[in-house]
Design an enzyme around this catalytic site. Structure first.
Site, PDB file in Angstrom:
ATOM      1  N   SER A 148    -164.015  21.372 -13.261  1.00 42.37           N
ATOM      2  CA  SER A 148    -164.857  20.235 -13.634  1.00 42.37           C
ATOM      3  C   SER A 148    -166.276  20.430 -13.112  1.00 42.37           C
ATOM      4  O   SER A 148    -166.489  20.982 -12.041  1.00 42.37           O
ATOM      5  CB  SER A 148    -164.271  18.948 -13.041  1.00 42.37           C
ATOM      6  OG  SER A 148    -165.207  17.899 -13.120  1.00 42.37           O
ATOM      7  N   TYR A 170    -170.712  18.261 -18.704  1.00 41.37           N
ATOM      8  CA  TYR A 170    -171.254  17.147 -19.479  1.00 41.37           C
ATOM      9  C   TYR A 170    -172.690  17.543 -19.758  1.00 41.37           C
ATOM     10  O   TYR A 170    -173.393  17.990 -18.853  1.00 41.37           O
ATOM     11  CB  TYR A 170    -171.235  15.861 -18.656  1.00 41.37           C
ATOM     12  CG  TYR A 170    -169.849  15.363 -18.322  1.00 41.37           C
ATOM     13  CD1 TYR A 170    -169.046  14.776 -19.284  1.00 41.37           C
ATOM     14  CD2 TYR A 170    -169.349  15.465 -17.023  1.00 41.37           C
ATOM     15  CE1 TYR A 170    -167.786  14.311 -18.976  1.00 41.37           C
ATOM     16  CE2 TYR A 170    -168.084  14.987 -16.700  1.00 41.37           C
ATOM     17  CZ  TYR A 170    -167.314  14.410 -17.683  1.00 41.37           C
ATOM     18  OH  TYR A 170    -166.056  13.942 -17.370  1.00 41.37           O
ATOM     19  N   THR A 176    -167.543  18.496 -22.629  1.00 37.21           N
ATOM     20  CA  THR A 176    -166.789  17.259 -22.825  1.00 37.21           C
ATOM     21  C   THR A 176    -167.647  16.269 -23.593  1.00 37.21           C
ATOM     22  O   THR A 176    -168.750  15.927 -23.162  1.00 37.21           O
ATOM     23  CB  THR A 176    -166.349  16.678 -21.464  1.00 37.21           C
ATOM     24  OG1 THR A 176    -165.498  17.636 -20.838  1.00 37.21           O
ATOM     25  CG2 THR A 176    -165.587  15.373 -21.643  1.00 37.21           C
ATOM     26  N   LYS A 179    -164.379  19.491 -25.880  1.00 37.03           N
ATOM     27  CA  LYS A 179    -163.239  18.721 -25.364  1.00 37.03           C
ATOM     28  C   LYS A 179    -163.444  17.238 -25.667  1.00 37.03           C
ATOM     29  O   LYS A 179    -164.484  16.671 -25.312  1.00 37.03           O
ATOM     30  CB  LYS A 179    -163.129  18.923 -23.851  1.00 37.03           C
ATOM     31  CG  LYS A 179    -162.064  18.062 -23.183  1.00 37.03           C
ATOM     32  CD  LYS A 179    -161.849  18.492 -21.739  1.00 37.03           C
ATOM     33  CE  LYS A 179    -160.761  17.687 -21.049  1.00 37.03           C
ATOM     34  NZ  LYS A 179    -161.201  16.362 -20.626  1.00 37.03           N
ATOM     35  N   HIS A 204    -159.289  12.116 -23.012  1.00 36.59           N
ATOM     36  CA  HIS A 204    -159.643  12.062 -21.589  1.00 36.59           C
ATOM     37  C   HIS A 204    -158.525  11.396 -20.770  1.00 36.59           C
ATOM     38  O   HIS A 204    -158.768  10.679 -19.802  1.00 36.59           O
ATOM     39  CB  HIS A 204    -160.960  11.286 -21.416  1.00 36.59           C
ATOM     40  CG  HIS A 204    -161.851  11.820 -20.328  1.00 36.59           C
ATOM     41  ND1 HIS A 204    -162.982  12.562 -20.586  1.00 36.59           N
ATOM     42  CD2 HIS A 204    -161.788  11.715 -18.981  1.00 36.59           C
ATOM     43  CE1 HIS A 204    -163.585  12.867 -19.436  1.00 36.59           C
ATOM     44  NE2 HIS A 204    -162.875  12.376 -18.450  1.00 36.59           N
TER      45      HIS A 204
HETATM   46  C1  LIG Z   1    -158.715  12.051 -11.907  1.00 33.34           C
HETATM   47  C2  LIG Z   1    -159.195  12.637 -13.196  1.00 33.34           C
HETATM   48  C3  LIG Z   1    -160.457  13.205 -13.270  1.00 33.34           C
HETATM   49  C4  LIG Z   1    -160.908  13.770 -14.454  1.00 33.34           C
HETATM   50  N1  LIG Z   1    -162.144  14.365 -14.479  1.00 33.34           N
HETATM   51  C5  LIG Z   1    -162.559  14.975 -15.611  1.00 33.34           C
HETATM   52  C6  LIG Z   1    -163.784  15.687 -15.630  1.00 33.34           C
HETATM   53  O1  LIG Z   1    -164.490  15.797 -14.630  1.00 33.34           O
HETATM   54  N2  LIG Z   1    -164.158  16.263 -16.807  1.00 33.34           N
HETATM   55  C7  LIG Z   1    -163.391  16.189 -17.934  1.00 33.34           C
HETATM   56  O2  LIG Z   1    -163.777  16.741 -18.971  1.00 33.34           O
HETATM   57  N3  LIG Z   1    -162.204  15.552 -17.932  1.00 33.34           N
HETATM   58  C8  LIG Z   1    -161.775  14.946 -16.803  1.00 33.34           C
HETATM   59  N4  LIG Z   1    -160.556  14.319 -16.801  1.00 33.34           N
HETATM   60  C9  LIG Z   1    -159.700  14.343 -18.014  1.00 33.34           C
HETATM   61  C10 LIG Z   1    -158.774  15.571 -17.989  1.00 33.34           C
HETATM   62  O3  LIG Z   1    -159.491  16.754 -18.158  1.00 33.34           O
HETATM   63  C11 LIG Z   1    -157.715  15.514 -19.095  1.00 33.34           C
HETATM   64  O4  LIG Z   1    -158.344  15.324 -20.344  1.00 33.34           O
HETATM   65  C12 LIG Z   1    -156.651  14.437 -18.904  1.00 33.34           C
HETATM   66  O5  LIG Z   1    -156.402  14.205 -17.540  1.00 33.34           O
HETATM   67  C13 LIG Z   1    -155.373  14.874 -19.599  1.00 33.34           C
HETATM   68  O6  LIG Z   1    -154.394  13.896 -19.498  1.00 33.34           O
HETATM   69  P1  LIG Z   1    -153.181  13.961 -18.408  1.00 33.34           P
HETATM   70  O7  LIG Z   1    -153.790  13.637 -17.085  1.00 33.34           O
HETATM   71  O8  LIG Z   1    -152.271  12.903 -18.903  1.00 33.34           O
HETATM   72  O9  LIG Z   1    -152.593  15.345 -18.459  1.00 33.34           O
HETATM   73  C14 LIG Z   1    -160.095  13.742 -15.617  1.00 33.34           C
HETATM   74  C15 LIG Z   1    -158.813  13.181 -15.529  1.00 33.34           C
HETATM   75  C16 LIG Z   1    -158.358  12.642 -14.348  1.00 33.34           C
HETATM   76  C17 LIG Z   1    -156.965  12.075 -14.292  1.00 33.34           C
END
Ligand SMILES: Cc1cc2nc3c(=O)[nH]c(=O)nc-3n(C[C@H](O)[C@H](O)[C@H](O)COP(=O)(O)O)c2cc1C
Length: 353
Positions: A110, A132, A158, A213, A237
Site C-alpha cells: 500500500s 492513489y 486504486t 484496482k 475496496h
Molecule cells: C484495513 C484495510 C486497509 C486497506 N488499505 C488499502 C490501501 O491502502 N489501498 C488500497 O488500494 N486498498 C486498501 N484496502 C482494500 C484492499 O486492498 C482490498 O481491496 C480488500 O481488503 C479486499 O477485501 P477483503 O479484505 O475482504 O479480502 C484496505 C483494506 C483494509 C481491510
C-alpha cells in the site's frame, strides 16, 4: 506457534486477531463503509455460486501454481494492498512481505504502508506498489521511480477511493499513537480528479505494467484495456468505499466478458476459502487478492500467521480442485460454477476449521 497454526482456518485466524487487537484496531480492519452492506454481501456473494463438479477425472496431480503478468507464482492468490500494517503487528509490512515471499506469492504494498518500499523490497519477494494518484506528477513520478528502482513488478492505481478517510471507522490519524507514520503517503486529502486521459498518459509514459484496482463496470474494463493497462482488479475496496456497490463475485463475470481476454482480470473482496478462489477462476479471473485474511494472520502471529493465511487458502484450493475434477488452473471451465438457487445466509460468521 506455527504448529498451533497448522489447523487454523481464516475464520480461526480472525478469532485470534479479535482477541489480540485492540477494539479500535479490530474495528478499523474489519469494518466497511456506512451500513456495511457491501462488506457483508461480498462474502455472501461467493456462496451464490455453486460448484458443478466433474467426476472420473484423474486430478491427483492438480497444481495451483500459475503466472500473473508473466511472473511465476505458487498460487493465484496475492496479498491485497492494506494500509498501516504496523498497527496489526510490530513487524507490520515486513512480516507480511516475508510471509508472501516464503509462500511464493505477490504482495501489493500500500502507498499508506508503515514501511518505505525500499525496506520491504529488500526482503526479496515479488512486490507491486499501489498508489492513489493526483495531478501532482512530481510526487507520483518519484514514487514510480522508487518502485522501479526497488524492482517492483507493477504499479497498481486504486481508482475507487474518491473520498479519503471514507466512511469506515478509522483510528484518528496523528492523534492515535498506535497509528504508525506513513513514509510514502503524507496524511491529508487526496486529489482524485483524474480521468481516463490521465491513465492513457500514464501507461504510455511509465515503463511498468499499470493495473487499475477498483473496477466494477464492464465499460470501465474496456476503457482500462483501451488505455493500455495491463490488468484490472474487480474490487469494491472490501466494502470500505461506496456502500451498496455491487459485490465483486457478481460483477466479475460481466467485466471478464467485456475485457474479453485483452488484459488480465483479478478480483478481491470477501474471499475466505480456497474454494472461493476456484469459483473466481471459473468466473474468469486470472488471480485473486486477499486483504483481511492476511491482516488477521499478521495480527494473530506475525509472519507465521500471515503465512498461514496464504497457505491455508492454497491448500484448500488444491483440495477443492481435486474434488471438482479440475486438473490445471489454465483450464477452469465456466461451467464449473452455476448460480445458487437458495438464498445463502447473509453475514453469518464463518464456523469450523
Ligand atoms: C484495513 C484495510 C486497509 C486497506 N488499505 C488499502 C490501501 O491502502 N489501498 C488500497 O488500494 N486498498 C486498501 N484496502 C482494500 C484492499 O486492498 C482490498 O481491496 C480488500 O481488503 C479486499 O477485501 P477483503 O479484505 O475482504 O479480502 C484496505 C483494506 C483494509 C481491510
Amino acid at each position: 506457534v506455527s504448529d498451533h497454526l497448522a489447523a487454523v482456518s481464516i475464520a480461526g485466524l480472525e478469532r485470534m486477531a479479535a482477541e489480540t487487537l485492540s477494539d479500535d484496531a479490530f474495528a478499523y480492519y474489519s469494518s466497511g463503509a456506512r451500513d456495511e452492506f457491501t462488506q457483508r454481501a461480498n462474502r455472501a456473494a461467493w456462496d451464490s455460486w455453486c460448484f458443478v463438479p466433474r467426476v472420473l477425472i484423474d486430478s491427483r496431480s492438480a497444481k495451483v501454481a500459475t503466472t500473473i503478468l508473466g511472473t511465476a507464482v505458487s498460487s493465484p492468490i496475492m496479498v491485497a494492498p492494506m494500509a498501516a500494517q504496523r498497527m496489526a503487528h510490530p513487524d507490520g509490512e515486513l512480516a507480511t512481505a516475508r510471509a508472501a515471499a516464503r509462500s511464493g506469492s505477490i504482495m501489493v504494498l500500500s502507498m499508506s504502508s508503515s514501511e518505505p518500499i525500499e525496506t520491504v523490497a529488500a526482503i526479496g519477494g515479488s512486490l507491486w506498489l499501489q498508489l492513489y494518484v493526483s495531478h501532482d506528477r512530481t510526487k507520483l513520478d518519484s514514487l514510480i521511480d522508487r518502485a522501479a528502482a526497488a524492482g517492483a513488478g507493477a504499479i497498481v492505481i486504486t481508482v475507487d477511493s474518491m473520498l479519503e478517510a471514507s466512511t469506515h471507522r478509522r483510528p484518528h490519524g496523528s492523534r492515535d499513537p498506535a497509528y504508525p507514520p506513513l513514509p510514502m503517503h503524507p496524511r491529508g486529502r487526496m486529489d482524485h480528479a483524474i480521468d481516463w486521459d490521465f491513465v492513457a498518459k500514464l501507461t504510455s509514459e511509465v515503463n511498468m505494467p499499470i493495473v487499475l484496482k477498483g473496477i466494477l463496470s464492464p465499460s470501465d474494463g474496456i476503457l482500462a484495456a483501451d488505455t493500455g493497462c495491463a490488468a484490472v482488479i474487480v474490487s469494491n475496496h472490501g466494502g470500505r468505499q461506496l456502500d451498496g456497490a455491487v459485490t465483486t463475485a457478481q460483477a466479475l463475470p460481466d467485466v471478464v466478458a467485456a475485457v474479453n481476454g485483452r488484459i488480465e482480470t483479478y478480483v478481491d473482496g470477501g474471499i475466505r476459502r480456497g474454494g472461493q478462489v476456484l469459483k473466481a477462476l471459473a468466473l474468469g479471473a486470472r488471480a485473486v487478492l486477499v486483504g483481511r485474511p492476511v491482516l488477521w494472520g499478521l495480527a494473530a502471529a506475525g509472519e507465521a500467521g500471515a503465512f498461514r493465511a496464504l497457505d491455508v487458502l492454497k491448500t484448500e484450493l488444491g483440495q477443492d480442485m481435486r474434488q471438482a475434477g479440475v486438473r490445471s488452473l489454465d483450464e477452469v471451465p465456466r461451467a464449473l460454477v452455476t448460480m445458487n438457487m437458495v438464498t445463502p445466509p447473509q453475514g453469518e460468521p464463518l464456523r469450523g476449521q
